[in-house]
Motif scaffolding. Sequence first.
Motif, PDB file in Angstrom:
ATOM      1  N   LEU A 106       5.126   1.219  14.077  1.00 51.88           N
ATOM      2  CA  LEU A 106       5.369   0.728  12.712  1.00 51.88           C
ATOM      3  C   LEU A 106       4.471  -0.456  12.363  1.00 51.88           C
ATOM      4  O   LEU A 106       4.115  -0.655  11.214  1.00 51.88           O
ATOM      5  N   ASN A 107       4.122  -1.248  13.368  1.00 56.83           N
ATOM      6  CA  ASN A 107       3.178  -2.342  13.103  1.00 56.83           C
ATOM      7  C   ASN A 107       1.755  -1.800  13.233  1.00 56.83           C
ATOM      8  O   ASN A 107       1.511  -0.824  13.936  1.00 56.83           O
ATOM      9  N   GLU A 108       0.810  -2.448  12.547  1.00 55.02           N
ATOM     10  CA  GLU A 108      -0.560  -1.912  12.525  1.00 55.02           C
ATOM     11  C   GLU A 108      -1.563  -2.914  13.094  1.00 55.02           C
ATOM     12  O   GLU A 108      -1.350  -4.117  13.038  1.00 55.02           O
ATOM     13  N   TRP A 109      -2.659  -2.370  13.597  1.00 58.07           N
ATOM     14  CA  TRP A 109      -3.726  -3.186  14.184  1.00 58.07           C
ATOM     15  C   TRP A 109      -5.002  -2.937  13.403  1.00 58.07           C
ATOM     16  O   TRP A 109      -5.373  -1.804  13.156  1.00 58.07           O
ATOM     17  N   PHE A 110      -5.679  -3.991  13.057  1.00 57.14           N
ATOM     18  CA  PHE A 110      -6.950  -3.871  12.319  1.00 57.14           C
ATOM     19  C   PHE A 110      -8.036  -4.643  13.073  1.00 57.14           C
ATOM     20  O   PHE A 110      -7.730  -5.556  13.846  1.00 57.14           O
ATOM     21  N   ASN A 112       0.894  -1.143   0.000  1.00 62.01           N
ATOM     22  CA  ASN A 112       0.000   0.000   0.000  1.00 62.01           C
ATOM     23  C   ASN A 112       0.939   1.200   0.000  1.00 62.01           C
ATOM     24  O   ASN A 112       1.861   1.250   0.807  1.00 62.01           O
ATOM     25  N   LEU A 113       0.765   2.130  -0.932  1.00 61.62           N
ATOM     26  CA  LEU A 113       1.782   3.171  -1.111  1.00 61.62           C
ATOM     27  C   LEU A 113       2.139   3.971   0.149  1.00 61.62           C
ATOM     28  O   LEU A 113       3.314   4.133   0.458  1.00 61.62           O
ATOM     29  N   PRO A 114       1.136   4.464   0.916  1.00 63.82           N
ATOM     30  CA  PRO A 114       1.525   5.221   2.118  1.00 63.82           C
ATOM     31  C   PRO A 114       2.362   4.378   3.082  1.00 63.82           C
ATOM     32  O   PRO A 114       3.311   4.882   3.685  1.00 63.82           O
ATOM     33  N   SER A 115       2.029   3.072   3.210  1.00 63.15           N
ATOM     34  CA  SER A 115       2.801   2.208   4.126  1.00 63.15           C
ATOM     35  C   SER A 115       4.217   2.030   3.610  1.00 63.15           C
ATOM     36  O   SER A 115       5.180   2.052   4.376  1.00 63.15           O
ATOM     37  N   ILE A 116       4.353   1.854   2.295  1.00 60.52           N
ATOM     38  CA  ILE A 116       5.678   1.630   1.711  1.00 60.52           C
ATOM     39  C   ILE A 116       6.549   2.873   1.914  1.00 60.52           C
ATOM     40  O   ILE A 116       7.694   2.792   2.361  1.00 60.52           O
ATOM     41  N   VAL A 117       5.969   4.044   1.632  1.00 65.30           N
ATOM     42  CA  VAL A 117       6.740   5.295   1.774  1.00 65.30           C
ATOM     43  C   VAL A 117       7.117   5.511   3.249  1.00 65.30           C
ATOM     44  O   VAL A 117       8.260   5.861   3.571  1.00 65.30           O
TER      45      VAL A 117
END
Length: 708
Positions: free
Chosen positions: A251-255, A158-163
């Motif tokens: 840096l890690n995400e929660w969904f 996902n672009l925002p995550s990659i950047v």
Amino acid sequence: MAERSFAKEVEKLRLADGETFEGEGILAVTKGLLQAGVAYVGGYQGSPISHLMDVFADADPLLRELGVHFEANASEAAAAAMLAASVNYPLRGAVAWKSVVGTNVASDALSNIASGGVTGGALIIVGEDYGEGSSIMQERTHAFAMKSQMWLLDPRPNLPSIVAMVEKGFELSEVSNTPVMLELRVRACHVTGSFVAKDNVRPAMTVGEAAANPKRDTNRIVLPPANFAHEHEKIERRWPAAVNFVRDSHLNEWFGPERDEIGIIVQGGLFNTLNRALELSGLSDGYGSAQLPIYCLNVTYPLVPEEVTTFCRGKKAVLIVEEGQPEFIEHELNTMLRRAGIDTCIVGKDILPRAGEYTGQVLCDGVATFLDKWSPERAPDRSMPAPTDTELAKEVPPRPAGFCTGCPERPIFSAMKLVQRELGELHVSADIGCHLFSILPPFHIGNTTMGYGLGTAGASAFKPAGRRAVAMMGDGGFWHNGLTSGIGNAVFNKDDTVTIIVDNGYSAATGGQDILSSRADNPRRKTKNPIERAVRGMGVNWVRSINRTYDVTAMRDTLKEALTSREAGPKVIVASSECMLNLQRREKPLRARAEKEGRRVVRDRFGIDPETCTGDHACIRLSGCPSLSVRQNPDPLRQDPVTHIDQSCVGCGNCGEVSHAAVLCPSFYRTRIVSNPGAFERLLDSLRRRIIGWFQMQHERAIAARAF
Ligand SMILES: O=C(O)C(=O)Cc1c[nH]c2ccccc12
């Protein structure tokens, strides 16, 4: 000339603060690097990050404007060693290569830099070539991260995550004085999307300024006693600093929901596939609104123990979606929970496959199995048929990968087949590169492949008692390391091996990048360094250059001579003809423009006379060109289909040469297709058509008379 030009797209790298960037993952990575004030970039091309190297190359003018140095490194080892610029100086540097193979090549320098540590952020962008469509052994880069304690980012595609991972990756590297790997799977490289750009940042210090003010610190060099201190430093200072940074920077995400009895932990790079599996199971939507708690590891190494225990505490079971083996993360999760006294059941490779890519289908099945056991009321209906189970899949025969139409490497193997017919079967040590396709049908040539540029080294144990071994080497592999590991080794050990160096003018298999021996003019690099000169410089006396590989007779005779020559020591044949893909890429637009402008353009095409063709198709078996096909025999008295050359023919003439050298048949003919012919040519053409037409009419009458 690279496969794809990013000349237009790199303009997007100039976007300023607040503007929206739209495009591919690899461009987003590059924009992220510029926003982070990178001082130097480099790497070695290879799928799936070849195009990232092409983006760097096409962005070179902008990089120069910003004071950023770009280097097309000779190999991954050279790229990794370049990161030494970040050891003593606050220079941010990024290099890219194909993993796991490139990481293997780079591992000497990588271990050194991981031990000594860095001052400026060092980012290694690894194109993780794993899973369906990959061309290499199935291994994990994760192992390298663990053995050297380098951190591994695996961003959600996902672009925002990659950047964000590019920018945060540099910070992580600096706070923990550790090089950081950013893993991009092929889908992350080419996923499209958008993000809000920031201004590019000029590096605070350039590589030139660093060189003008040299610094040294023996504590950063891998030598006793500093090397022993490094290990302690890694464990006691750098590792905890990294864990703290990953946690504090989120840096890690929660969904998904906060509370549940079950949950899923997933490698960031697999998030989209997992989400799709959940969506198909009615448990998420296209935007990632999962109905189960998901802990997405954008950083897969190191893990953050507090985050793991917080996620798992109070849950009956947690599924870990971790692709490849061994299941490093799963082991570590179990250790963490055990140490914390938490008895959540970690479910992983006991239900998910131990080997193979975690495709949508695999994860659909895995999630369903997990839910069956731990939350049956949410388990999806499993009556869905597997998507590959279609009528089409049953009907279409599998097609092996092979040489392109017109590939100049094909005749080399046709010649080898002819030589084998005379001298008997040869042991052929193959190499990485397009020529590796010789292993598959129709050639079936090549006994092993040991790695990039290692064809000759792979034959070095064979000290011929009768028949010499043959080694293949590509021009890419030759400059990558083959000159020393293969040719130098053979000279020194007085090997009798015959090496064929396939010089097609580019690093063709990685997408057509220029290399030292490229004939192309490259304003930024020194090309046109002949392979033959390098080989002779290394000490090989028996060297033959063939400058038109399509000349099957010359190829056959030279190979035979190399195999039978009385001269001792390595025998090297440099077989050169330009990569047909590159040639077409260069010439097609020029031809099209000339045609449009009404200029006379001639191009060759080959064809087969169906009357002469016997239909035994030996030509197809000896050449394997994809443009060679079959069609119904026009003669009603002959039932076998005849060979036919389809529209994809580029007129290389290989089919005809092969037939000639193998004394097969005279059915091949060459046609010259003239666009915008002159008045005299038109007149000649109509005259010829009339005469030939008359003969054809006679002939057709004769055939019609024989028909039933
Ligand atoms: O571009 C590819 O897919 C390759 O396999 C080429 C390649 C680039 N770097 C390498 C290092 C070791 C083996 C192969 C490659």
